[in-house]
Design a protein around this motif. Structure first.
Motif, mmCIF file in Angstrom:
data_model
loop_
_atom_site.group_PDB
_atom_site.id
_atom_site.type_symbol
_atom_site.label_atom_id
_atom_site.label_comp_id
_atom_site.label_asym_id
_atom_site.label_seq_id
_atom_site.Cartn_x
_atom_site.Cartn_y
_atom_site.Cartn_z
ATOM 1 N N GLU A 84 16.761 63.487 55.998
ATOM 2 C CA GLU A 84 16.402 62.435 55.050
ATOM 3 C C GLU A 84 16.722 60.988 55.591
ATOM 4 N N GLU A 88 16.714 59.597 58.025
ATOM 5 C CA GLU A 88 16.142 58.931 59.216
ATOM 6 C C GLU A 88 14.859 58.024 58.379
ATOM 7 N N ASN A 89 14.352 58.283 57.322
ATOM 8 C CA ASN A 89 13.571 57.570 56.583
ATOM 9 C C ASN A 89 14.158 56.380 55.760
#
Length: 443
Positions: free
Chosen positions: A114, A116-117
């Motif tokens: 999660e 990473e976004n």
């Protein structure tokens, strides 16, 4: 940058206060952790006590809001119970069976994916005392670490109880002339602890030396008050053993801790000192010897017989040393001797908790297998006029949630090293046999 810490079950079972140890960061407890804690709460041992403690803590936190939505911690962080954090398919593909450990890994991994976004990324850290869980996390690309907040010292800074100082030969001459040295006048760049031993050596390289002990107030260096005469047939074979006997036989030091590898003489020295104080000098009413019932390797299960018969396999190392000190010739002689004397009691540690123990010389063997709470419980039982000796090898831990740094023995050594009522010695040289010394070093 703030972090998100995902806690494994063993962290909370090791230290229920761990939820408060991560400053202003977010603390995540996976739902499966609650299930594992629930399965432990009826146990009568330390794990059960810790399971009940963390259960009560979480219940109290629940009064301030919903745990699944997040509750603010006193440090400014956030505590959250994660019910079912998305899919665990990726972990299942890699490790197969969805065990509880893998479910915890899945929670950490999904948080990591999660982030990473996210524009402002937060580091995800899985905290576990299980080495294999940390290895699995590394395989998944997750950051993982051991729980270190309760450690009182790093392994390289273990307090040994003695040190060697290289000084001008005139300082050694002054000691032999006046029989003491003042610490403040020595201009040392290091701090000396009360009852710490000091070996002075000539900085010029000659063989001139002296063995001294710091006074209980830490102000002076004094000579040892004991000669090296045999005690119940036991004579110190090296400098560390002589220092240990100095502590064991000093009635003004009610707390003594001894550490060292197998075969360094910890148990034998403590028993010899206890027998001298109880049987010969009558300083104490009874010699109480206890050790925790923690198996090495596979447990042998239930044993038949009365309490004494059940405990005998666990207490056998104590009886072996007593047989040596009493120089018994036949099997069973030591039992007759102990029964006749009545002043020596060999007991499992389970049976001394909750008692008040005044006027006794108490020896706690294998203390490295005790938690901080257990050591506190035991030492706080010591009554007026008693002396307690805790000993063990911090490198030989049989407890699943302890290591050489977080165990109760290491903890009490570090906490009490500045106190005048305690003394510590690390025994380094094995004296059992050449084979035993080689085994301790090489294996």
């Amino acid at each position: 940058m703030k972090k998100i810490f995902v806690l494994d079950t063993n962290v909370l079972l090791h230290d229920p206060q761990a939820i408060f140890a991560f400053d202003d960061n977010e603390v995540i407890i996976p739902a499966v952790v609650l299930e594992e804690i629930d399965s432990k709460k009826r146990l009568a041992d330390e794990l059960g006590r810790n399971a009940r403690t963390i259960s009560r803590l979480l219940d109290k936190m629940r009064e301030r809001g919903h745990l699944h939505e997040g509750i603010e911690l006193p440090s400014g962080g956030l505590l959250k119970v994660e019910l079912n954090h998305r899919s665990f398919m990726r972990v299942q593909e890699m490790f197969g069976e969805m065990s509880n450990d893998n479910r915890i890994l899945a929670v950490a991994l999904n948080y990591h994916l999660e982030q990473e976004n996210e524009t402002e990324k937060q580091s995800i850290v899985l905290v576990s005392k299980d080495v294999l869980v940390r290895i699995k996390a590394d395989v998944l690309g997750l950051q993982a670490q051991d729980y270190l907040s309760d450690r009182v010292v790093v392994s390289s800074d273990f307090y040994s109880g003695y040190m060697t100082l290289y000084v001008h030969p005139a300082v050694i001459d002054e000691f032999y002339t006046y029989r003491f040295l003042t610490v403040n006048n020595m201009n040392l760049n290091i701090r000396l602890n009360p009852n710490e031993f000091v070996i002075l050596r000539d900085e010029m390289g000659t063989s001139k030396s002296a063995l001294l002990k710091v006074s209980q107030d830490g102000a002076k260096l004094e000579p040892l008050f004991l000669s090296n005469d045999p005690i119940w047939g036991i004579t110190a074979r090296n400098a560390q053993q002589r220092m240990a006997l100095e502590l064991l036989l000093n009635d003004d030091i009610p707390l003594v801790t001894l550490t060292g590898k197998a075969g360094t003489g910890k148990t034998l020295l403590a028993l010899a000192a206890g027998l001298l104080k109880v049987e010969d000098e009558h300083k104490y009413k009874k010699l109480l010897i206890a050790r925790p019932v923690v198996p090495m390797g596979k447990d042998i299960g239930y044993l038949p017989g009365e309490k004494e018969e059940k405990l005998r396999p666990w207490m056998q190392p104590i009886y072996d040393n007593l047989e040596y000190l009493f120089d018994t010739k036949k099997a069973g002689d030591i039992d007759k001797i102990l029964m006749g004397m009545g002043s020596i009691q060999v007991e499992a540690l389970t049976y001394i908790r909750g008692r008040s123990i005044p006027g006794q010389f108490i020896i706690i063997d294998e203390a490295q297998n005790l938690t901080k709470h257990e050591v506190k419980t035991i030492v706080s039982r010591v009554g007026e006029g008693s002396k307690i000796v805790l000993m063990g090898d911090p490198e030989q831990i049989d407890h699943p949630y302890l290591d050489s740094i977080s165990n109760g023995l290491t903890h009490i050594v570090e906490r009490f090293k500045n106190e005048g009522i305690s003394g510590h010695m690390t025994l380094e040289k094995g004296e059992r046999s050449k084979l035993a010394q080689l085994a301790a070093d090489l294996l």
